[in-house]
Design an enzyme around this catalytic site. Sequence first.
Site, PDB file in Angstrom:
ATOM      1  N   ARG A   1     -21.320  -1.686   2.828  1.00 20.59           N
ATOM      2  CA  ARG A   1     -20.690  -3.008   2.928  1.00 20.59           C
ATOM      3  C   ARG A   1     -21.040  -3.682   4.252  1.00 20.59           C
ATOM      4  NH1 ARG A   1     -14.559  -3.419   1.527  1.00 20.59           N
ATOM      5  NH2 ARG A   1     -14.367  -1.702   2.994  1.00 20.59           N
TER       6      ARG A   1
ATOM      7  N   ARG B   1       0.820  -1.212   0.000  1.00 19.02           N
ATOM      8  CA  ARG B   1       0.000   0.000   0.000  1.00 19.02           C
ATOM      9  C   ARG B   1       0.851   1.257   0.000  1.00 19.02           C
ATOM     10  NH1 ARG B   1      -4.989  -2.376   2.533  1.00 19.02           N
ATOM     11  NH2 ARG B   1      -6.589  -0.779   2.597  1.00 19.02           N
TER      12      ARG B   1
HETATM   13  P1  AMP Z   1      -8.569  -3.233   4.243  1.00 16.98           P
HETATM   14  O1  AMP Z   1      -9.399  -4.336   4.815  1.00 16.98           O
HETATM   15  O2  AMP Z   1      -7.623  -3.710   3.185  1.00 16.98           O
HETATM   16  O3  AMP Z   1      -9.383  -2.053   3.822  1.00 16.98           O
HETATM   17  O4  AMP Z   1      -7.627  -2.726   5.451  1.00 16.98           O
HETATM   18  C1  AMP Z   1      -8.184  -2.203   6.637  1.00 16.98           C
HETATM   19  C2  AMP Z   1      -7.143  -1.362   7.368  1.00 16.98           C
HETATM   20  O5  AMP Z   1      -6.025  -2.182   7.715  1.00 16.98           O
HETATM   21  C3  AMP Z   1      -6.559  -0.212   6.571  1.00 16.98           C
HETATM   22  O6  AMP Z   1      -7.375   0.957   6.604  1.00 16.98           O
HETATM   23  C4  AMP Z   1      -5.229  -0.003   7.292  1.00 16.98           C
HETATM   24  O7  AMP Z   1      -5.403   0.662   8.538  1.00 16.98           O
HETATM   25  C5  AMP Z   1      -4.813  -1.436   7.603  1.00 16.98           C
HETATM   26  N1  AMP Z   1      -3.993  -2.033   6.512  1.00 16.98           N
HETATM   27  C6  AMP Z   1      -4.331  -3.092   5.712  1.00 16.98           C
HETATM   28  N2  AMP Z   1      -3.347  -3.368   4.856  1.00 16.98           N
HETATM   29  C7  AMP Z   1      -2.354  -2.477   5.099  1.00 16.98           C
HETATM   30  C8  AMP Z   1      -1.078  -2.231   4.530  1.00 16.98           C
HETATM   31  N3  AMP Z   1      -0.595  -2.967   3.524  1.00 16.98           N
HETATM   32  N4  AMP Z   1      -0.340  -1.212   5.049  1.00 16.98           N
HETATM   33  C9  AMP Z   1      -0.788  -0.470   6.071  1.00 16.98           C
HETATM   34  N5  AMP Z   1      -1.981  -0.633   6.647  1.00 16.98           N
HETATM   35  C10 AMP Z   1      -2.766  -1.631   6.166  1.00 16.98           C
END
Ligand code: AMP
Length: 215
Positions: A123, A84
């Site tokens: 969602r 990310r």
């Molecule tokens: P997601 O389910 O992919 O939307 O991730 C939910 C939350 O997890 C994000 O808003 C971040 O706070 C954290 N997160 C997930 N993947 C990453 C990543 N690769 N780097 C940093 N934070 C992450």
Amino acid sequence: MLGAPGVGKGTQAKKLEEDYSIPQISTGDILRDAVKNHTELGVKAKRYMEEGKLVPDDLMIDLMRERLKSDDAANGYILDGFPRTISQAEALEKMLDEVDSPIDSVIEITVDYEDLVRRIVNRRVCPACGSNYNLIDKPPRPDGSCAKCGERVIQRPDDNEETARTRLEVYDEQTKPLRSYYSSSGLLRQVDGEGSIEEVSASIKEVLQISSSLT
Ligand code: AMP
């Protein structure tokens, strides 16, 4: 899988997981589990997640280094939510170079900004089996339970409108630069995410076939 929050990465990664028999590795799911189980990682990550900010790169890179060593990742995997940031992408490239197993394709799903907010706030997820729902076009059962396992579906705490907008800003600032990063290495394939789940899935498979025939 690259793309803004709410674009459908998780849904599409799960379909690819079934179709190609390789695991979906979702950093968001791993972190949510860690928070639920109060692990050291979970305690460190919780605040960032609640605020819609990114968890620090060093934690994420260590997490991914360990996850990719698992047996189930030996024949390939679908990364959902990682990398990310440019630092994460560089670290991933280094890790994969060391085992001589480079990335095959980067699929970016694109959707209009306002549509993303609408998708995020609508969602719902199943806390037991991880199935994704959307109140607009893929609702859970009328009694609010998961069609796959029967558990009551929930709204993620970071899926409210305010946190959604922060997450989209964070995406623009820190994750969008990955588009040119992977475009310059020739790996990026863009897919329009506005269609139905089946239509988007068909487009992804099409671009994956094209890219595998090029290598
Ligand atoms: P997601 O389910 O992919 O939307 O991730 C939910 C939350 O997890 C994000 O808003 C971040 O706070 C954290 N997160 C997930 N993947 C990453 C990543 N690769 N780097 C940093 N934070 C992450």
